[in-house]
Design a protein around this motif. Sequence first.
Motif, PDB file in Angstrom:
ATOM      1  N   TYR A  92       0.968  -1.172   0.073  1.00 21.00           N
ATOM      2  CA  TYR A  92       0.082   0.034   0.088  1.00 21.00           C
ATOM      3  C   TYR A  92       0.845   1.114  -0.067  1.00 21.00           C
ATOM      4  CZ  TYR A  92       0.739  -0.330   5.013  1.00 21.00           C
ATOM      5  OH  TYR A  92       1.426  -0.323   6.485  1.00 21.00           O
ATOM      6  N   THR A  93       0.341   2.341  -0.386  1.00 26.24           N
ATOM      7  CA  THR A  93       1.331   3.418  -0.814  1.00 26.24           C
ATOM      8  C   THR A  93       1.461   4.229   0.622  1.00 26.24           C
ATOM      9  OG1 THR A  93      -0.571   4.993  -1.087  1.00 26.24           O
ATOM     10  CG2 THR A  93       0.120   3.825  -3.077  1.00 26.24           C
ATOM     11  N   TYR A  94       0.750   4.131   1.557  1.00 24.56           N
ATOM     12  CA  TYR A  94       1.055   4.597   3.035  1.00 24.56           C
ATOM     13  C   TYR A  94       2.172   3.722   3.747  1.00 24.56           C
ATOM     14  CZ  TYR A  94      -2.256   8.398   1.673  1.00 24.56           C
ATOM     15  OH  TYR A  94      -3.024   9.146   1.095  1.00 24.56           O
ATOM     16  N   CYS A  95       2.568   2.924   3.194  1.00 24.98           N
ATOM     17  CA  CYS A  95       3.528   1.852   4.090  1.00 24.98           C
ATOM     18  C   CYS A  95       4.741   2.755   4.156  1.00 24.98           C
ATOM     19  CB  CYS A  95       3.692   0.639   3.254  1.00 24.98           C
ATOM     20  SG  CYS A  95       4.896  -0.427   3.753  1.00 24.98           S
ATOM     21  N   PRO A  96       4.946   2.908   5.406  1.00 26.80           N
ATOM     22  CA  PRO A  96       6.317   3.727   5.797  1.00 26.80           C
ATOM     23  C   PRO A  96       7.505   3.171   5.330  1.00 26.80           C
ATOM     24  CG  PRO A  96       5.436   2.798   7.658  1.00 26.80           C
ATOM     25  CD  PRO A  96       4.624   2.224   6.654  1.00 26.80           C
ATOM     26  N   ASP A  97       7.785   2.024   5.336  1.00 25.01           N
ATOM     27  CA  ASP A  97       9.186   1.521   4.989  1.00 25.01           C
ATOM     28  C   ASP A  97       9.540   0.347   4.130  1.00 25.01           C
ATOM     29  OD1 ASP A  97       8.044  -0.243   6.861  1.00 25.01           O
ATOM     30  OD2 ASP A  97       9.256   0.380   8.629  1.00 25.01           O
ATOM     31  N   VAL A  98       8.592  -0.971   4.445  1.00 21.69           N
ATOM     32  CA  VAL A  98       8.733  -2.311   3.613  1.00 21.69           C
ATOM     33  C   VAL A  98       8.352  -2.156   2.530  1.00 21.69           C
ATOM     34  CG1 VAL A  98       8.271  -4.783   3.811  1.00 21.69           C
ATOM     35  CG2 VAL A  98       8.290  -3.519   5.945  1.00 21.69           C
TER      36      VAL A  98
END
Length: 167
Positions: free
Chosen positions: A76-82
């Motif tokens: 998903y686009t709001y994923c902070p790191d992975v």
Amino acid sequence: MRSRLPLIALIVVLSATLVFVTAFWDPRPPATVMAVQNARLAAAKPAGGDFMLQGPQGPVALADYRGKVVLLYFGYTYCPDVCPTALALIAQALSGLEASEQPQVQALFISVDPQRDSADRLQEYAPYFHPKLIGLSGTQDEIASVAARYGARYEAQSPNERSAVAE
């Protein structure tokens, strides 16, 4: 001569052990253990199959890329790191292909967050990593069906108070 006797005895014991291990030891697990492991692997093997989700220019089906190597990534686009890290690695792999190999490969980024990842957001986000990366989305049920068929697991997390304040 007496001082050599322990050394000779040690060499004989080690040699006998080596011969025994070479001739009789079988490191494979018993057949019943192997059968259980094979059954688990067969049960866990994703079924895959065709699907249709929404892309930036309309519906996209896996069948549209028949004859190509298709790389699927769920995130998903709001994923902070992975997700950004994985997409950067995918982009690096795509960029490493020869010019003749590029047309034979397609990368698809399937969003598991359809509430926030609109077609416009995916159209902007996916090509940022690589122009061949296409962002796809759909309804919750469509995404869950595709993810299950390909063995992907995800779970929506409610934001904690700290992240809600920071936004």
